[in-house]
Design a protein around this motif. Structure first.
Motif, PDB file in Angstrom:
ATOM      1  N   GLN A  51       0.823  -1.213   0.000  1.00 21.80           N
ATOM      2  CA  GLN A  51       0.000   0.000   0.000  1.00 21.80           C
ATOM      3  C   GLN A  51       0.858   1.265   0.000  1.00 21.80           C
ATOM      4  O   GLN A  51       0.340   2.348  -0.336  1.00 21.80           O
ATOM      5  CB  GLN A  51      -0.937   0.007   1.206  1.00 21.80           C
ATOM      6  N   CYS A  94     -10.898   0.244   3.504  1.00 22.70           N
ATOM      7  CA  CYS A  94      -9.501   0.076   3.112  1.00 22.70           C
ATOM      8  C   CYS A  94      -8.896   1.439   2.769  1.00 22.70           C
ATOM      9  O   CYS A  94      -9.544   2.235   2.076  1.00 22.70           O
ATOM     10  CB  CYS A  94      -9.409  -0.840   1.894  1.00 22.70           C
ATOM     11  N   LEU A  95      -7.711   1.695   3.260  1.00 22.06           N
ATOM     12  CA  LEU A  95      -7.068   2.982   2.991  1.00 22.06           C
ATOM     13  C   LEU A  95      -6.740   3.145   1.509  1.00 22.06           C
ATOM     14  O   LEU A  95      -6.524   4.270   1.047  1.00 22.06           O
ATOM     15  CB  LEU A  95      -5.799   3.105   3.834  1.00 22.06           C
ATOM     16  N   HIS A 136      -7.415  -9.343   6.065  1.00 23.85           N
ATOM     17  CA  HIS A 136      -7.519  -8.228   5.116  1.00 23.85           C
ATOM     18  C   HIS A 136      -6.137  -7.820   4.618  1.00 23.85           C
ATOM     19  O   HIS A 136      -5.907  -7.642   3.419  1.00 23.85           O
ATOM     20  CB  HIS A 136      -8.212  -7.039   5.796  1.00 23.85           C
ATOM     21  N   HIS A 140      -3.841  -8.233   0.862  1.00 26.77           N
ATOM     22  CA  HIS A 140      -3.039  -7.219   0.168  1.00 26.77           C
ATOM     23  C   HIS A 140      -1.722  -7.807  -0.327  1.00 26.77           C
ATOM     24  O   HIS A 140      -1.239  -7.464  -1.418  1.00 26.77           O
ATOM     25  CB  HIS A 140      -2.725  -6.037   1.095  1.00 26.77           C
TER      26      HIS A 140
HETATM   27 ZN    ZN Z   1      -6.768  -2.487   2.876  1.00 31.09          ZN
END
Ligand code: ZN
Ligand code: K2U
Length: 169
Positions: A51, A94-95, A136, A140
């Protein structure tokens, strides 16, 4: 420490499969420290290295409630050793998919193995929000977003909404 940019959909980097880390050394700890600062600033309760654009199998997390003492957690090369047949729903966000929330069904309990901040191997049982968050984040690491568990229509609507937000910004 530094706050890093969090990638958002439809950035294709988010679909990459992250590589295992070779060792937990000072360089990796510096990345984890940056990830934790970035997560707190977002704010969020979990963050995967992809991310922030780094394809390494590394996660940071802190599920302490507001007002509680911070409980930062670090996971390198996490694996799920066992998952319960019993599942549980949770309204996820989710960011990397800002302002989109929807219900995802996941195994209610998991047993995980990972390398901690010192590089020690740990095995741990997770349930509740810890189980939701670790699954979660581990998604990713395989290039999977929570919207990939939704219907095609809901997924496409989510991506369209995030694109519209980005244009308006
Ligand atoms: Zn996320
Ligand atoms: O991966 C991320 O973007 C971090 C998520 C982690 C998360 C998603 C769903 C369920 C639990 C954790 C962010 O923290 S999303 C913001 C958030 C904050 C509190 C509770 C749920 C979601």
């Amino acid at each position: 420490m530094a706050i890093r940019e969090i990638l958002v959909v439809p950035n294709p980097v988010l679909k990459e499969v992250s590589a295992p880390v070779e060792r937990v050394d000072d360089e990796l700890r510096a990345l984890m420290d940056d990830m934790l600062e970035t997560m707190y600033a977002a704010p969020g309760i979990g963050l995967a290295a992809i991310q922030v654009g780094v394809p390494k199998r590394v996660i940071v997390m802190d599920i302490a409630r507001d007002g509680e003492e911070k409980q930062p957690r670090f996971f390198a090369n996490p694996e799920i050793l066992w998952a319960s047949e019993e599942t549980a729903p949770y309204e996820e966000g989710c960011l990397s998919v800002p302002e989109i929330y929807d219900e995802v069904e996941r195994p209610a309990r998991v047993k995980i193995r990972y390398l901690d901040y010192r590089g020690e191997t740990v095995e741990e049982d997770a349930e509740g929000l810890f189980a939701v968050c670790i699954q979660h984040e581990m998604d990713h690491l395989d290039g999977v977003l929570f919207i990939d568990h939704l219907s095609r229509l809901k997924r496409e609507q989510a991506i369209k909404k995030v694109k519209k937000q980005a244009k308006a910004a």
